[in-house]
Design an enzyme around this catalytic site. Structure first.
Site, mmCIF file in Angstrom:
data_model
loop_
_atom_site.group_PDB
_atom_site.id
_atom_site.type_symbol
_atom_site.label_atom_id
_atom_site.label_comp_id
_atom_site.label_asym_id
_atom_site.label_seq_id
_atom_site.Cartn_x
_atom_site.Cartn_y
_atom_site.Cartn_z
ATOM 1 N N LEU A 32 16.944 38.433 21.701
ATOM 2 C CA LEU A 32 16.306 38.993 20.511
ATOM 3 C C LEU A 32 17.330 39.591 19.578
ATOM 4 C CD1 LEU A 32 14.009 40.353 18.792
ATOM 5 C CD2 LEU A 32 14.129 42.256 20.423
ATOM 6 N N SER A 33 17.186 39.331 18.271
ATOM 7 C CA SER A 33 17.932 40.037 17.238
ATOM 8 C C SER A 33 19.441 39.845 17.431
ATOM 9 C CB SER A 33 17.520 41.515 17.246
ATOM 10 O OG SER A 33 17.992 42.197 16.130
ATOM 11 N N ALA A 34 20.192 40.919 17.676
ATOM 12 C CA ALA A 34 21.610 40.747 17.973
ATOM 13 C C ALA A 34 21.788 39.882 19.215
ATOM 14 C CB ALA A 34 22.270 42.107 18.182
ATOM 15 N N HIS A 41 10.051 42.458 12.788
ATOM 16 C CA HIS A 41 11.247 42.175 13.579
ATOM 17 C C HIS A 41 11.010 42.536 15.046
ATOM 18 C CE1 HIS A 41 15.471 41.306 14.034
ATOM 19 N NE2 HIS A 41 15.652 42.436 14.682
#
Length: 436
Positions: A184-186, A323
């Site tokens: 997820l994300s980073a 997000h």
């Protein structure tokens, strides 16, 4: 990795700067804070982010989740990461592996407790390897997806994750031909790194709210990757992947892309650029071969097929969420996860569909029906700035162009408004006055 701000690098070992208690004065400042968060680890996003669960007491699923098994010696570990595993009670010989990479402010245990991956590991018999970064690497525990020293083959965090995979094979008897990665994300951006830097190791990957490989090379450029995103040709994106492991000719990993339609932190156009990158790597076009809707919220799925008819790239556009990792708490066969902490969003159990994409569910369930050609087109009316931010258009020389059709929409500002129609997925045409 010492804490850094974009224009004021702190000396090694310096503590993070204090954050004031005053309110934000503008939407632009709030967006900048969110961007700084994912890059440098200030905060991932404020508690009031639309579509995300507010921080609070852990949900029941998270409180009762089993603790992960810590692995303290798995290699030289040049990236200074921690390794944990979730091992099903009856792990079969030659079991597949899924490497899971958490988002900023999170930990291996938080990702295990909430993502739902362990549910399917227990059900289908695969090992989950949770890589975890630390505040020594990044002030708020973000994987350093934008630092060249951590994203190149044989270096830093990427090399540490590779060593975890190798250790899993020797310590748990896992199948080196069935290794997958998601995050997820980073962690999603770091998933892109692993697929590019080690394509011979990973059979497939799933990037959740992430970024194409090769987009950011430092803190400042990473800002633009997250928002408004970088528009490059498919060929340029593909070359970045090939340059990560020169001489490698395939087979390339299969890639699933998951992104919320309302993500303000890593804007949705990153899903389009990821699609462009990996379809070009596989030698495919950017128009989908098959579209469908999946899950309880009608997530729009576009598939790009190999010559043999298999799905090698897919894009899943999750409606109405910001997000985070889409989850769907419950005991149903297609449900999973918990919303016990921020950025696990009650929507669709993405881990269920990711497990299926990886081919780890036994292949016993039917595919969802393919959308008929007469499926209504999706339409959006917004100003040109918002169209670019959402990934429906690109900007060049101060003007805006619809993604896919290339139609000019006028100046890149908030004063020009148009309606765009998406048909097929990822292809937009001007539709002022013609959409319902």
């Amino acid at each position: 990795m010492p804490y850094v701000m974009p224009s004021h690098p702190a000396p090694p070992g310096a503590p993070p700067p204090r954050t004031g208690r005053g309110g934000r004065r503008s939407r632009g400042v709030r967006r900048l804070v969110a961007v700084v968060a994912l890059v440098t680890g200030a905060t991932l996003a404020g508690p009031g982010t639309a579509g995300a669960a507010p921080a609070g007491p852990p949900a029941a699923e998270a409180r009762t989740a089993a603790a992960l098994e810590r692995v303290t010696a798995f290699g030289a570990n040049p990236g200074n990461l921690n390794m944990y595993v979730h091992r099903p009670p009856a792990l079969p010989a030659n079991a597949p592996v899924v490497v899971a990479l958490h988002g900023c402010t999170q930990s291996a245990q938080v990702y295990s407790d909430n993502s739902g991956l362990d549910t399917f590991a227990d059900r289908h018999g695969f090992l989950v390897v949770y890589a975890e970064t630390t505040t020594a690497n990044n002030a708020n525990k973000c994987f350093n997806w934008f630092q060249p020293g951590d994203t190149r083959r044989g270096q830093g965090e990427a090399a540490s994750i590779r060593q975890m995979v190798a250790h899993a094979a020797t310590a748990y008897g896992t199948d080196v031909g069935q290794v997958h990665v998601t995050g997820l994300s980073a962690g999603g951006a770091m998933t892109s790194v692993m697929l590019a830097a080690y394509p011979e190791v990973f059979a497939a990957g799933a990037v959740v709210a992430g970024i194409p490989y090769g987009c950011g090379v430092d803190v400042v450029s990473a800002f633009g990757c997250m928002s408004p995103g970088k528009d490059r040709t498919p060929a340029a994106w593909a070359q970045a992947v090939r340059d990560a492991h020169p001489g490698f000719t395939g087979p390339w990993p299969r890639v699933a892309i998951w992104h919320g339609d309302n993500d303000p932190t890593v804007v949705p156009r990153n899903a389009d650029e990821l699609r462009d990158q990996w379809t070009a790597v596989h030698g495919l076009g950017q128009s989908p071969d098959r579209t469908s809707t999946v899950g309880p919220n009608s997530t729009r799925r576009s598939e790009y097929l190999s010559a043999g008819g298999g799905s090698v790239v897919e894009v899943n556009r999750v409606p109405g969420i910001a997000h985070g990792t889409p989850v769907d708490p419950g005991a149903g066969g297609e449900q999973c996860g918990a919303t016990g902490t921020q950025h696990f969003i009650d929507s669709i159990c993405s881990s269920y569909w990711i497990t299926r994409f990886f081919g780890l569910d036994g292949g016993t369930l039917p595919e969802p029906p393919v959308d008929p050609p007469t499926e209504p087109s999706a339409c959006w009316t917004a100003d040109n700035y918002e169209h670019v931010r959402a990934g429906r258009a690109t900007t060049t020389g101060g003007y805006v162009y619809a993604k896919g059709s290339g139609q000019q929409l006028g100046l890149y500002n908030t004063f020009v408004t148009h309606t765009l129609k998406e048909s097929p997925a990822g292809h937009y045409v001007l539709a002022d006055g013609t959409c319902p």
